[in-house]
Design a protein around this motif. Structure first.
Motif, mmCIF file in Angstrom:
data_model
loop_
_atom_site.group_PDB
_atom_site.id
_atom_site.type_symbol
_atom_site.label_atom_id
_atom_site.label_comp_id
_atom_site.label_asym_id
_atom_site.label_seq_id
_atom_site.Cartn_x
_atom_site.Cartn_y
_atom_site.Cartn_z
ATOM 1 N N ALA A 179 -20.878 49.772 15.258
ATOM 2 C CA ALA A 179 -21.718 48.678 15.754
ATOM 3 C C ALA A 179 -21.329 47.342 15.067
ATOM 4 O O ALA A 179 -21.366 47.166 14.048
ATOM 5 N N GLY A 180 -20.741 46.502 15.906
ATOM 6 C CA GLY A 180 -20.340 45.094 15.515
ATOM 7 C C GLY A 180 -20.814 44.155 16.240
ATOM 8 O O GLY A 180 -21.655 44.161 17.195
ATOM 9 N N PRO A 181 -20.190 43.018 16.495
ATOM 10 C CA PRO A 181 -20.789 41.584 16.844
ATOM 11 C C PRO A 181 -20.560 41.580 18.313
ATOM 12 O O PRO A 181 -21.280 40.775 18.997
ATOM 13 N N GLU A 182 -19.484 42.335 18.943
ATOM 14 C CA GLU A 182 -19.520 42.338 20.312
ATOM 15 C C GLU A 182 -19.546 43.572 21.161
ATOM 16 O O GLU A 182 -19.559 43.893 22.013
ATOM 17 N N ILE A 194 -19.467 48.068 20.453
ATOM 18 C CA ILE A 194 -18.990 49.076 19.508
ATOM 19 C C ILE A 194 -17.300 49.211 19.477
ATOM 20 O O ILE A 194 -16.596 49.186 20.320
ATOM 21 N N TYR A 195 -16.848 49.079 18.172
ATOM 22 C CA TYR A 195 -15.512 48.959 17.710
ATOM 23 C C TYR A 195 -15.158 50.574 17.331
ATOM 24 O O TYR A 195 -15.565 50.891 16.649
ATOM 25 N N THR A 196 -13.810 50.972 18.042
ATOM 26 C CA THR A 196 -13.560 52.092 17.743
ATOM 27 C C THR A 196 -12.221 52.115 17.120
ATOM 28 O O THR A 196 -11.244 51.494 17.224
ATOM 29 N N TYR A 197 -12.192 52.692 16.071
ATOM 30 C CA TYR A 197 -11.121 52.904 14.792
ATOM 31 C C TYR A 197 -10.337 54.242 14.475
ATOM 32 O O TYR A 197 -11.499 55.184 14.503
ATOM 33 N N ALA A 198 -8.993 54.320 14.694
ATOM 34 C CA ALA A 198 -8.537 55.457 14.402
ATOM 35 C C ALA A 198 -8.574 55.678 12.883
ATOM 36 O O ALA A 198 -9.222 54.780 11.933
ATOM 37 N N ALA A 199 -8.558 57.035 12.353
ATOM 38 C CA ALA A 199 -8.728 57.411 10.919
ATOM 39 C C ALA A 199 -7.957 56.644 9.854
ATOM 40 O O ALA A 199 -8.100 56.544 8.986
ATOM 41 N N ASP A 200 -6.810 55.971 10.516
ATOM 42 C CA ASP A 200 -5.875 55.176 9.742
ATOM 43 C C ASP A 200 -6.494 53.800 9.897
ATOM 44 O O ASP A 200 -5.557 52.850 9.270
ATOM 45 N N LEU A 240 -7.478 49.627 14.959
ATOM 46 C CA LEU A 240 -8.556 49.299 16.079
ATOM 47 C C LEU A 240 -7.925 49.642 17.393
ATOM 48 O O LEU A 240 -6.872 49.194 17.969
ATOM 49 N N LEU A 241 -8.652 50.438 18.056
ATOM 50 C CA LEU A 241 -8.119 51.289 19.401
ATOM 51 C C LEU A 241 -8.856 50.389 20.482
ATOM 52 O O LEU A 241 -8.380 50.432 21.694
ATOM 53 N N GLU A 242 -10.140 50.120 20.315
ATOM 54 C CA GLU A 242 -10.823 49.820 21.703
ATOM 55 C C GLU A 242 -12.243 49.203 21.247
ATOM 56 O O GLU A 242 -12.680 49.314 20.120
ATOM 57 N N ILE A 243 -12.663 48.215 21.910
ATOM 58 C CA ILE A 243 -13.896 47.687 21.888
ATOM 59 C C ILE A 243 -14.807 47.674 23.178
ATOM 60 O O ILE A 243 -14.134 47.576 24.332
ATOM 61 N N ILE A 244 -15.984 48.448 22.895
ATOM 62 C CA ILE A 244 -16.860 48.767 24.188
ATOM 63 C C ILE A 244 -17.606 47.266 24.090
ATOM 64 O O ILE A 244 -18.555 47.334 23.134
ATOM 65 N N GLU A 245 -17.503 46.477 24.779
ATOM 66 C CA GLU A 245 -18.200 45.488 24.894
ATOM 67 C C GLU A 245 -19.762 45.422 25.480
ATOM 68 O O GLU A 245 -19.835 45.825 26.473
ATOM 69 N N LEU A 246 -20.668 45.040 24.730
ATOM 70 C CA LEU A 246 -21.976 45.011 25.018
ATOM 71 C C LEU A 246 -22.651 43.773 24.894
ATOM 72 O O LEU A 246 -22.410 43.002 23.904
ATOM 73 N N PRO A 247 -23.854 43.573 25.504
ATOM 74 C CA PRO A 247 -24.678 42.289 25.344
ATOM 75 C C PRO A 247 -25.603 42.547 24.147
ATOM 76 O O PRO A 247 -25.706 43.608 23.714
ATOM 77 N N ASP A 248 -26.332 41.334 23.814
ATOM 78 C CA ASP A 248 -27.341 41.650 22.741
ATOM 79 C C ASP A 248 -26.991 41.857 21.447
ATOM 80 O O ASP A 248 -25.929 42.151 21.124
ATOM 81 N N SER A 277 -18.203 66.844 26.195
ATOM 82 C CA SER A 277 -17.284 65.647 26.006
ATOM 83 C C SER A 277 -18.088 64.825 24.961
ATOM 84 O O SER A 277 -19.073 65.265 24.087
ATOM 85 N N ARG A 278 -17.474 63.710 24.651
ATOM 86 C CA ARG A 278 -18.027 62.764 23.625
ATOM 87 C C ARG A 278 -18.889 61.764 24.176
ATOM 88 O O ARG A 278 -18.641 60.964 25.206
ATOM 89 N N VAL A 279 -20.119 61.505 23.750
ATOM 90 C CA VAL A 279 -21.039 60.826 24.112
ATOM 91 C C VAL A 279 -21.347 60.007 22.626
ATOM 92 O O VAL A 279 -21.657 60.314 21.578
ATOM 93 N N LEU A 280 -21.959 58.414 23.350
ATOM 94 C CA LEU A 280 -22.323 57.569 21.983
ATOM 95 C C LEU A 280 -23.653 57.366 22.426
ATOM 96 O O LEU A 280 -24.153 57.046 23.834
ATOM 97 N N TYR A 281 -24.651 57.289 21.557
ATOM 98 C CA TYR A 281 -25.801 56.779 21.744
ATOM 99 C C TYR A 281 -25.841 55.551 20.744
ATOM 100 O O TYR A 281 -25.702 55.592 19.796
ATOM 101 N N VAL A 282 -26.347 54.585 21.565
ATOM 102 C CA VAL A 282 -26.379 53.089 20.949
ATOM 103 C C VAL A 282 -27.807 52.324 20.935
ATOM 104 O O VAL A 282 -28.333 52.293 22.234
#
Length: 290
Positions: A238-241, A243-249, A252-260, A272-277
């Motif tokens: 969880a970050g300023p913009e 959800i930031y997705t990082y590989a194990a190395d 930075l693979l992806e940012i899922i951009e959210l408000p608030d 499947s893979r689910v995120l609860y935020v």
């Protein structure tokens, strides 16, 4: 204007329309599942329910897939991060009581750590539990006044399986999110307003080989917060913009951009893979279409 981080070319952005399920570029489906809270935190999937805390309302809630949200713990001591111990009992990082506490079967609470070397903890923020029963937690002074800071530092701590409290690191400015790698050999901790995720080698005598795992470029109004790690080692932060997705190395693979204010995240892996935020007054469910 705030500076934005340098993004990977693999990014896919998702935008939430409050209260509505939306798909973004067929990458993710984002749904608001619980609303009307003051400041949500600590998402934890347990027993086919999502547990989460509302810090100002000093309440821990459960959300069930049938859509109901119910009070699970009140008062919660202004619980922030939540976790389960190895006996499947709820652990809470509590702000107002300034401790790590366990919820007992009879509804009472037991303090597992509340002071270090005779001084009260600051405001325990987040925690994670190792396979051997050790509890790792962060203790920034977010929820106390400056004059109430008895430690004089923000710490990363360990409670051993036998209940001994030890200090792992006192050099982070504001340690916040904390998580373990799937093989239990690496501890991840972010320094919230330095926008850095640190990695430590984890051993029986503590931590070693502290290093920068990832860093955001620029500065932001919001810090880095909760961390969740998938079984393949992928980090969701969880970050300023959003959800930031990082590989194990550390890539930075992806940012899922959210408000608030995106405060924390829990990854759940079934078919499947689910995120609860936890996203300030709301709780979101993000289905990752992989």
């Amino acid at each position: 204007m705030l500076k934005r981080p340098i993004y990977s070319s693999l990014l896919v952005f998702s935008l939430l329309i409050p209260g509505v399920s939306v798909a973004a570029d067929d990458a993710h489906e984002i749904e608001t599942i619980s609303t009307g809270h003051r400041f949500t935190e600590g998402p934890l999937w347990y027993n086919n329910q999502l547990w989460f805390s509302d810090i100002p309302n000093t309440t821990v809630y459960t959300w069930s897939p049938d859509g109901t949200t119910e009070v699970a713990v009140r008062p919660s001591g202004q619980a922030n991060g939540l976790a389960l111990d190895n006996d499947q009992r709820l652990l809470m990082a509590q702000h107002s009581t300034r401790r790590i506490a366990r919820l007992n079967d009879d509804g009472s609470q037991t303090a597992l750590a509340s002071s270090y070397q005779g001084n009260r903890l600051n405001s325990p923020n987040d925690l994670t539990v190792a396979a051997d029963g050790s509890i790792y937690f962060t203790d920034p002074p977010f929820a106390i006044a400056e004059e109430d800071n008895e430690l004089g530092f923000a710490g990363v701590f360990k409670i051993s399986a036998t209940g001994e409290l030890s200090l792992l690191d006192d050099a982070l400015e504001l340690p916040n999110g904390i998580a373990l790698s799937p093989d239990q050999t690496t501890l991840y901790v972010n320094d919230a307003y330095q926008w850095i995720i640190y990695a430590y080698d984890l051993g029986p005598n503590g931590v070693s080989n502290k290093r920068t795992f990832a860093r955001l470029e620029g500065t932001y109004d919001q810090g880095m917060d909760g961390i969740s790690v998938a079984s393949d080692g992928t980090l969701y932060v969880a970050g300023p913009e959003g959800i930031y997705t990082y590989a194990a190395d550390g890539e930075l693979l992806e940012i899922i951009e959210l408000p608030d204010f995106t405060s924390n995240v829990a990854v759940v892996e079934t078919d499947s893979r689910v995120l609860y935020v936890t996203n300030q007054t709301e709780v979101l469910r993000i289905k990752l279409n992989k």
